[in-house]
Design an enzyme around this catalytic site. Structure first.
Site, PDB file in Angstrom:
ATOM      1  N   ASP A  72       3.273   1.987  -5.000  1.00 40.01           N
ATOM      2  CA  ASP A  72       2.406   2.773  -5.868  1.00 40.01           C
ATOM      3  C   ASP A  72       2.088   1.881  -7.056  1.00 40.01           C
ATOM      4  O   ASP A  72       2.958   1.596  -7.881  1.00 40.01           O
ATOM      5  CB  ASP A  72       3.131   4.044  -6.321  1.00 40.01           C
ATOM      6  CG  ASP A  72       2.339   4.851  -7.338  1.00 40.01           C
ATOM      7  OD1 ASP A  72       1.240   4.418  -7.755  1.00 40.01           O
ATOM      8  OD2 ASP A  72       2.844   5.917  -7.758  1.00 40.01           O
ATOM      9  N   VAL A  73       0.849   1.407  -7.153  1.00 38.08           N
ATOM     10  CA  VAL A  73       0.514   0.419  -8.177  1.00 38.08           C
ATOM     11  C   VAL A  73       0.585   0.970  -9.595  1.00 38.08           C
ATOM     12  O   VAL A  73       0.586   0.205 -10.564  1.00 38.08           O
ATOM     13  CB  VAL A  73      -0.886  -0.203  -7.939  1.00 38.08           C
ATOM     14  CG1 VAL A  73      -0.919  -0.976  -6.635  1.00 38.08           C
ATOM     15  CG2 VAL A  73      -1.987   0.850  -8.011  1.00 38.08           C
ATOM     16  N   THR A  92     -17.709  -0.092   3.569  1.00 40.14           N
ATOM     17  CA  THR A  92     -16.385   0.404   3.932  1.00 40.14           C
ATOM     18  C   THR A  92     -16.379   1.915   3.733  1.00 40.14           C
ATOM     19  O   THR A  92     -17.395   2.512   3.357  1.00 40.14           O
ATOM     20  CB  THR A  92     -15.319  -0.239   3.035  1.00 40.14           C
ATOM     21  OG1 THR A  92     -15.632   0.071   1.670  1.00 40.14           O
ATOM     22  CG2 THR A  92     -15.271  -1.751   3.212  1.00 40.14           C
ATOM     23  N   ASP A 119       0.852  -1.187   0.000  1.00 43.13           N
ATOM     24  CA  ASP A 119       0.000   0.000   0.000  1.00 43.13           C
ATOM     25  C   ASP A 119       0.888   1.237   0.000  1.00 43.13           C
ATOM     26  O   ASP A 119       2.084   1.146   0.324  1.00 43.13           O
ATOM     27  CB  ASP A 119      -0.904   0.008   1.243  1.00 43.13           C
ATOM     28  CG  ASP A 119      -2.202   0.765   1.034  1.00 43.13           C
ATOM     29  OD1 ASP A 119      -2.140   2.000   0.836  1.00 43.13           O
ATOM     30  OD2 ASP A 119      -3.264   0.135   1.075  1.00 43.13           O
ATOM     31  N   TYR A 148     -15.798   4.686 -13.280  1.00 45.41           N
ATOM     32  CA  TYR A 148     -15.409   3.582 -12.408  1.00 45.41           C
ATOM     33  C   TYR A 148     -15.902   2.254 -12.973  1.00 45.41           C
ATOM     34  O   TYR A 148     -15.156   1.262 -13.018  1.00 45.41           O
ATOM     35  CB  TYR A 148     -15.983   3.822 -11.015  1.00 45.41           C
ATOM     36  CG  TYR A 148     -15.709   2.723 -10.020  1.00 45.41           C
ATOM     37  CD1 TYR A 148     -14.450   2.571  -9.446  1.00 45.41           C
ATOM     38  CD2 TYR A 148     -16.722   1.836  -9.649  1.00 45.41           C
ATOM     39  CE1 TYR A 148     -14.196   1.555  -8.522  1.00 45.41           C
ATOM     40  CE2 TYR A 148     -16.479   0.819  -8.720  1.00 45.41           C
ATOM     41  CZ  TYR A 148     -15.221   0.689  -8.173  1.00 45.41           C
ATOM     42  OH  TYR A 148     -14.971  -0.312  -7.262  1.00 45.41           O
ATOM     43  N   LYS A 156     -13.644  -1.063 -14.131  1.00 46.15           N
ATOM     44  CA  LYS A 156     -13.822  -2.399 -13.564  1.00 46.15           C
ATOM     45  C   LYS A 156     -14.235  -3.410 -14.638  1.00 46.15           C
ATOM     46  O   LYS A 156     -13.939  -4.615 -14.508  1.00 46.15           O
ATOM     47  CB  LYS A 156     -14.834  -2.362 -12.424  1.00 46.15           C
ATOM     48  CG  LYS A 156     -14.311  -1.609 -11.195  1.00 46.15           C
ATOM     49  CD  LYS A 156     -13.004  -2.221 -10.665  1.00 46.15           C
ATOM     50  CE  LYS A 156     -12.522  -1.583  -9.382  1.00 46.15           C
ATOM     51  NZ  LYS A 156     -11.321  -2.235  -8.820  1.00 46.15           N
ATOM     52  N   VAL A 189     -20.153  -2.749  -0.257  1.00 46.30           N
ATOM     53  CA  VAL A 189     -19.786  -3.062   1.122  1.00 46.30           C
ATOM     54  C   VAL A 189     -19.650  -1.737   1.873  1.00 46.30           C
ATOM     55  O   VAL A 189     -19.059  -0.786   1.344  1.00 46.30           O
ATOM     56  CB  VAL A 189     -18.448  -3.843   1.167  1.00 46.30           C
ATOM     57  CG1 VAL A 189     -18.062  -4.166   2.601  1.00 46.30           C
ATOM     58  CG2 VAL A 189     -18.554  -5.118   0.332  1.00 46.30           C
ATOM     59  N   ASN A 249      -6.004  -5.672  -5.482  1.00 48.14           N
ATOM     60  CA  ASN A 249      -7.178  -5.070  -4.855  1.00 48.14           C
ATOM     61  C   ASN A 249      -7.189  -3.545  -4.922  1.00 48.14           C
ATOM     62  O   ASN A 249      -8.256  -2.937  -4.897  1.00 48.14           O
ATOM     63  CB  ASN A 249      -7.258  -5.517  -3.390  1.00 48.14           C
ATOM     64  CG  ASN A 249      -8.228  -4.696  -2.588  1.00 48.14           C
ATOM     65  OD1 ASN A 249      -9.441  -4.794  -2.758  1.00 48.14           O
ATOM     66  ND2 ASN A 249      -7.708  -3.848  -1.715  1.00 48.14           N
TER      67      ASN A 249
END
Length: 264
Positions: A62-63, A195, A39, A158, A162, A193, A89
């Site tokens: 950093d992805v 979150t 992360d 978004y 995805k 979810v 993820n």
């Protein structure tokens, strides 16, 4: 021994410092895997890794950075002594009506959700294939979204990112199979979810005038869900454990809905 048992397996989870990623890291550890949490949030990431127990670790990543991925995978393989499981993820969601989208926000979602996943697949396959530093095959699990399968207002970009995750999953699975890498590549489609990201979305779509309130937005999601409730972190985390385990040994290129039926 249960086919869901992951003892001796080595895993890396991106976006593992909070939310779904934290839950996935915990579930993999509970199943017996040793986990590296990856992360950008160093303090939170270290806390999660420490909470998993001895042997687990954190690596800053950093992805969106090719070099960052190479370094993180190298560090993870060095710490773990291999790599069997990669969970892509990390992701972001910026709510907007199409009439109001901002180019920089679109690019940010494309960078994290699409490029970040693509680079994860790249470096995961390189590490796990027979000539890689891990070299024993494995399982790559990409996190898509129910947003890729439904038309929910306010999340058009978004949703597109995805959808791209699902397509990349299938192509990567085909390439890995054709080239004899011994790596399965699958994805899951999480439902909503509660979150921080999920709660933020409910607030955002209400502010855009799409729903009367955040509670109304959540109610609309539940109404669209045959299971009659929102998803839980454990629901998503258990699906990841399944796709990482030998229970899914003949499954690759699949997209698993974990959405209570919302996207059917």
């Amino acid at each position: 021994m249960s086919v869901f048992e992951l003892s001796g397996r080595k895993a890396l989870v991106t976006g593992g410092a909070q939310g779904l990623g934290e839950g996935m890291a915990q579930a993999l550890a509970d199943a017996g895997a040793t986990v590296v949490v990856a992360d950008l949030q160093e303090e939170l990431g270290h806390k999660v890794a420490e909470s998993l127990g001895e042997g687990h670790a954190f690596v800053k990543l950093d992805v969106t950075s090719d070099e960052g991925w190479e370094a993180a995978i190298g560090e993870a393989v060095g710490h773990l002594g291999g790599l069997d499981i990669l969970v892509n993820n990390a992701g972001i969601e910026i709510t907007s009506l199409f009439t109001e989208i901002q180019a920089d926000q679109v690019k940010k979602m494309l960078d994290v959700n699409v490029l970040g996943t693509a680079l994860g697949i790249k470096h995961g396959l390189r590490a796990m294939r027979p000539d890689g530093p891990a070299g024993k095959g494995g399982s790559i699990i990409n996190i898509a979204s129910v947003a890729a399968t439904i038309a929910f207002p306010g999340i058009g970009i978004y949703s597109g990112t995805k959808s791209a995750v699902e397509r990349m999953t299938k192509v990567a699975a085909m390439e890995a199979g054709k080239l004899g890498y011994g790596v399965r590549v699958n994805c899951i489609f999480p439902g909503l979810v509660p979150t921080a990201m999920g709660a933020g979305l409910a607030n955002d779509v209400a502010e855009l005038g799409l729903f009367a309130s955040p509670e109304a937005a959540v109610g609309a999601v539940v109404e669209l869900t045959p299971a009659g409730r929102l998803g839980a972190v454990d629901d998503m985390a258990d699906a990841v454990v399944f796709l990482a385990s030998d229970a899914s040994r003949f499954i690759t290129g699949a997209g698993l809905p974990v959405d209570g039926g919302m996207g059917m």
